[in-house]
Design a protein around this motif. Structure first.
Motif, mmCIF file in Angstrom:
data_model
loop_
_atom_site.group_PDB
_atom_site.id
_atom_site.type_symbol
_atom_site.label_atom_id
_atom_site.label_comp_id
_atom_site.label_asym_id
_atom_site.label_seq_id
_atom_site.Cartn_x
_atom_site.Cartn_y
_atom_site.Cartn_z
ATOM 1 N N ASN A 70 17.845 -0.853 3.434
ATOM 2 C CA ASN A 70 16.726 -1.341 4.235
ATOM 3 C C ASN A 70 15.541 -0.379 4.065
ATOM 4 O OD1 ASN A 70 16.941 0.849 6.109
ATOM 5 N ND2 ASN A 70 18.524 -0.270 7.225
ATOM 6 N N ARG A 71 14.374 -0.782 4.577
ATOM 7 C CA ARG A 71 13.156 0.009 4.382
ATOM 8 C C ARG A 71 13.309 1.443 4.930
ATOM 9 N NH1 ARG A 71 7.747 -1.221 3.464
ATOM 10 N NH2 ARG A 71 8.191 -3.437 3.748
ATOM 11 N N GLN A 72 13.832 1.562 6.126
ATOM 12 C CA GLN A 72 13.944 2.888 6.750
ATOM 13 C C GLN A 72 14.818 3.818 5.916
ATOM 14 O OE1 GLN A 72 15.148 2.886 10.880
ATOM 15 N NE2 GLN A 72 15.648 5.054 10.841
ATOM 16 N N ASP A 73 15.991 3.340 5.521
ATOM 17 C CA ASP A 73 16.894 4.188 4.742
ATOM 18 C C ASP A 73 16.295 4.525 3.374
ATOM 19 O OD1 ASP A 73 18.689 4.138 6.818
ATOM 20 O OD2 ASP A 73 19.978 2.594 5.924
ATOM 21 N N ALA A 74 15.636 3.552 2.752
ATOM 22 C CA ALA A 74 15.031 3.780 1.436
ATOM 23 C C ALA A 74 13.927 4.829 1.514
ATOM 24 C CB ALA A 74 14.479 2.473 0.877
ATOM 25 N N GLU A 75 13.141 4.769 2.578
ATOM 26 C CA GLU A 75 12.048 5.732 2.710
ATOM 27 C C GLU A 75 12.557 7.106 3.132
ATOM 28 O OE1 GLU A 75 9.150 3.757 5.191
ATOM 29 O OE2 GLU A 75 8.526 2.457 3.532
ATOM 30 N N LEU A 76 13.476 7.152 4.093
ATOM 31 C CA LEU A 76 14.012 8.440 4.546
ATOM 32 C C LEU A 76 14.772 9.155 3.431
ATOM 33 C CD1 LEU A 76 15.282 7.676 8.165
ATOM 34 C CD2 LEU A 76 13.340 9.111 7.505
ATOM 35 N N GLY A 77 15.470 8.405 2.621
ATOM 36 C CA GLY A 77 16.250 9.000 1.537
ATOM 37 C C GLY A 77 15.434 9.377 0.314
ATOM 38 N N GLY A 78 14.155 9.031 0.301
ATOM 39 C CA GLY A 78 13.293 9.369 -0.827
ATOM 40 C C GLY A 78 13.304 8.365 -1.957
ATOM 41 N N MET A 79 14.042 7.260 -1.786
ATOM 42 C CA MET A 79 14.139 6.276 -2.856
ATOM 43 C C MET A 79 12.778 5.702 -3.238
ATOM 44 S SD MET A 79 16.411 2.782 -2.996
ATOM 45 C CE MET A 79 15.218 1.637 -2.318
ATOM 46 N N MET A 80 11.961 5.381 -2.249
ATOM 47 C CA MET A 80 10.686 4.740 -2.548
ATOM 48 C C MET A 80 9.727 5.697 -3.248
ATOM 49 S SD MET A 80 11.438 1.814 -1.895
ATOM 50 C CE MET A 80 9.891 1.227 -2.561
ATOM 51 N N LYS A 81 9.756 6.950 -2.857
ATOM 52 C CA LYS A 81 8.889 7.939 -3.518
ATOM 53 C C LYS A 81 9.278 8.064 -4.994
ATOM 54 C CE LYS A 81 7.396 11.521 -1.264
ATOM 55 N NZ LYS A 81 7.264 12.810 -0.572
ATOM 56 N N THR A 82 10.570 8.124 -5.255
ATOM 57 C CA THR A 82 11.064 8.229 -6.627
ATOM 58 C C THR A 82 10.701 6.990 -7.431
ATOM 59 O OG1 THR A 82 12.908 9.596 -5.900
ATOM 60 C CG2 THR A 82 13.151 8.516 -8.031
ATOM 61 N N LEU A 83 10.938 5.820 -6.858
ATOM 62 C CA LEU A 83 10.633 4.574 -7.557
ATOM 63 C C LEU A 83 9.145 4.428 -7.836
ATOM 64 C CD1 LEU A 83 12.849 1.863 -5.840
ATOM 65 C CD2 LEU A 83 12.935 2.582 -8.227
ATOM 66 N N ASN A 84 8.322 4.659 -6.836
ATOM 67 C CA ASN A 84 6.880 4.503 -7.016
ATOM 68 C C ASN A 84 6.340 5.445 -8.083
ATOM 69 O OD1 ASN A 84 6.480 2.389 -5.182
ATOM 70 N ND2 ASN A 84 6.337 3.783 -3.471
ATOM 71 N N ALA A 85 6.860 6.651 -8.120
ATOM 72 C CA ALA A 85 6.403 7.615 -9.128
ATOM 73 C C ALA A 85 6.811 7.178 -10.526
ATOM 74 C CB ALA A 85 6.960 9.002 -8.825
ATOM 75 N N SER A 86 8.071 6.784 -10.701
ATOM 76 C CA SER A 86 8.535 6.453 -12.056
ATOM 77 C C SER A 86 8.039 5.090 -12.513
ATOM 78 C CB SER A 86 10.057 6.538 -12.141
ATOM 79 O OG SER A 86 10.662 5.596 -11.296
ATOM 80 N N LEU A 87 8.123 4.087 -11.660
ATOM 81 C CA LEU A 87 7.707 2.749 -12.077
ATOM 82 C C LEU A 87 6.190 2.646 -12.222
ATOM 83 C CD1 LEU A 87 10.130 0.532 -9.948
ATOM 84 C CD2 LEU A 87 10.462 1.483 -12.224
ATOM 85 N N GLY A 88 5.481 3.192 -11.244
ATOM 86 C CA GLY A 88 4.025 3.183 -11.342
ATOM 87 C C GLY A 88 3.539 3.997 -12.521
ATOM 88 N N GLY A 89 4.284 5.048 -12.835
ATOM 89 C CA GLY A 89 3.918 5.893 -13.962
ATOM 90 C C GLY A 89 3.947 5.166 -15.291
ATOM 91 N N VAL A 90 4.853 4.255 -15.465
ATOM 92 C CA VAL A 90 4.941 3.514 -16.730
ATOM 93 C C VAL A 90 3.634 2.770 -16.980
ATOM 94 C CG1 VAL A 90 6.083 1.607 -17.942
ATOM 95 C CG2 VAL A 90 7.439 3.272 -16.654
ATOM 96 N N PHE A 91 3.201 1.985 -16.013
ATOM 97 C CA PHE A 91 1.978 1.210 -16.193
ATOM 98 C C PHE A 91 0.746 2.111 -16.176
ATOM 99 C CE2 PHE A 91 4.236 -2.693 -14.204
ATOM 100 C CZ PHE A 91 4.708 -3.090 -15.444
ATOM 101 N N GLY A 92 0.720 3.095 -15.283
ATOM 102 C CA GLY A 92 -0.430 3.987 -15.207
ATOM 103 C C GLY A 92 -0.605 4.799 -16.477
ATOM 104 N N PHE A 93 0.473 5.374 -16.991
ATOM 105 C CA PHE A 93 0.428 6.200 -18.196
ATOM 106 C C PHE A 93 0.010 5.368 -19.404
ATOM 107 C CE2 PHE A 93 2.224 8.926 -21.556
ATOM 108 C CZ PHE A 93 1.795 10.176 -21.134
ATOM 109 N N SER A 94 0.336 4.073 -19.370
ATOM 110 C CA SER A 94 0.025 3.186 -20.497
ATOM 111 C C SER A 94 -1.388 2.611 -20.427
ATOM 112 C CB SER A 94 1.042 2.041 -20.559
ATOM 113 O OG SER A 94 2.345 2.545 -20.734
ATOM 114 N N GLY A 95 -2.138 2.933 -19.362
ATOM 115 C CA GLY A 95 -3.534 2.516 -19.289
ATOM 116 C C GLY A 95 -3.799 1.194 -18.616
ATOM 117 N N PHE A 96 -2.817 0.673 -17.879
ATOM 118 C CA PHE A 96 -3.010 -0.621 -17.224
ATOM 119 C C PHE A 96 -4.183 -0.557 -16.245
ATOM 120 C CE2 PHE A 96 0.673 -1.667 -19.326
ATOM 121 C CZ PHE A 96 1.288 -2.834 -18.930
ATOM 122 N N GLU A 97 -4.917 -1.643 -16.166
ATOM 123 C CA GLU A 97 -6.076 -1.739 -15.277
ATOM 124 C C GLU A 97 -5.661 -1.787 -13.813
ATOM 125 O OE1 GLU A 97 -8.814 -5.578 -14.263
ATOM 126 O OE2 GLU A 97 -8.723 -4.989 -16.365
#
Length: 194
Positions: free
Chosen positions: A132-159
């Motif tokens: 659930n949202r609370q467990d995902a955020e407290l456990g750091g899952m969302m921070k890890t996901l946002n960094a790695s997944l967002g990094g793929v598109f960001g590093f590749s130059g997506f608008e």
């Protein structure tokens, strides 16, 4: 607008499969082109090999990488859809990213640092989690996901890029899952209409 959906779930009866179907239907109903890459059905090889590296440097890429890079280049909107397993996406999708979003295609290094080469594209990462949202955020899952997944598109130059995680999909009611399908439909419409 051309859309590429890269989908990674081994069960064709999963909620992820229902999401993939909704995405494909929504794009098609808008009269737009979509290519769907079901990585498990394709039996995609996720292992970045020595031969792959040699191909990047010689320009003699393996045919599977050439085809996927052509489809990524064709797309204006790239949607990656997968469950979250162990704070990340399945290895088959990570391997797709490793092999396809390569040096010389998705990015290059310059005197001032890395430069994304896939300019003008939009990207959506849609993930599902049992947490659930609370467990995902407290456990750091969302921070890890946002960094790695967002990094793929960001590093590749997506608008433009966005990550949406749908929480607790294994334990919520059918009505709540229907609302999630609607949320994804609306998000895809928003991203594909610009």
């Amino acid at each position: 607008m051309n859309t590429l959906l890269v989908y990674a779930h081994p069960n064709p009866r999963s909620f992820n499969a229902a999401l993939a179907q909704v995405i494909e239907q929504q794009i098609t109903q808008q009269g737009k082109q979509i290519k769907v890459k079901d990585l498990y059905a394709m039996k995609w090889n996720p292992v970045l090999s020595q031969e792959d590296f040699a191909g990047y440097h010689s320009g003699n890429l393996p045919q599977d990488i050439k085809q996927e890079q052509a489809d990524v280049a064709w797309a204006d909107l790239i949607i990656m859809l997968a469950p979250v397993w162990w704070y990340s996406v399945p290895a088959i999708l990570k391997g797709y990213i490793d092999r396809v979003f390569s040096l010389g295609f998705a990015y290059k290094y310059t005197a001032t640092g890395p430069l994304g080469l896939l300019k003008g594209k939009r990207g959506l990462f849609i993930t599902t989690s049992g947490a659930n949202r609370q467990d995902a955020e407290l456990g750091g899952m969302m921070k890890t996901l946002n960094a790695s997944l967002g990094g793929v598109f960001g590093f590749s130059g997506f608008e433009e890029k966005k990550h949406l995680n749908l929480y607790a999909v294994t334990t919520v009611s059918d009505d709540e899952r229907k609302l999630m399908l609607t949320e994804v439909r609306d998000l895809v419409t928003s991203f594909s209409s610009r």
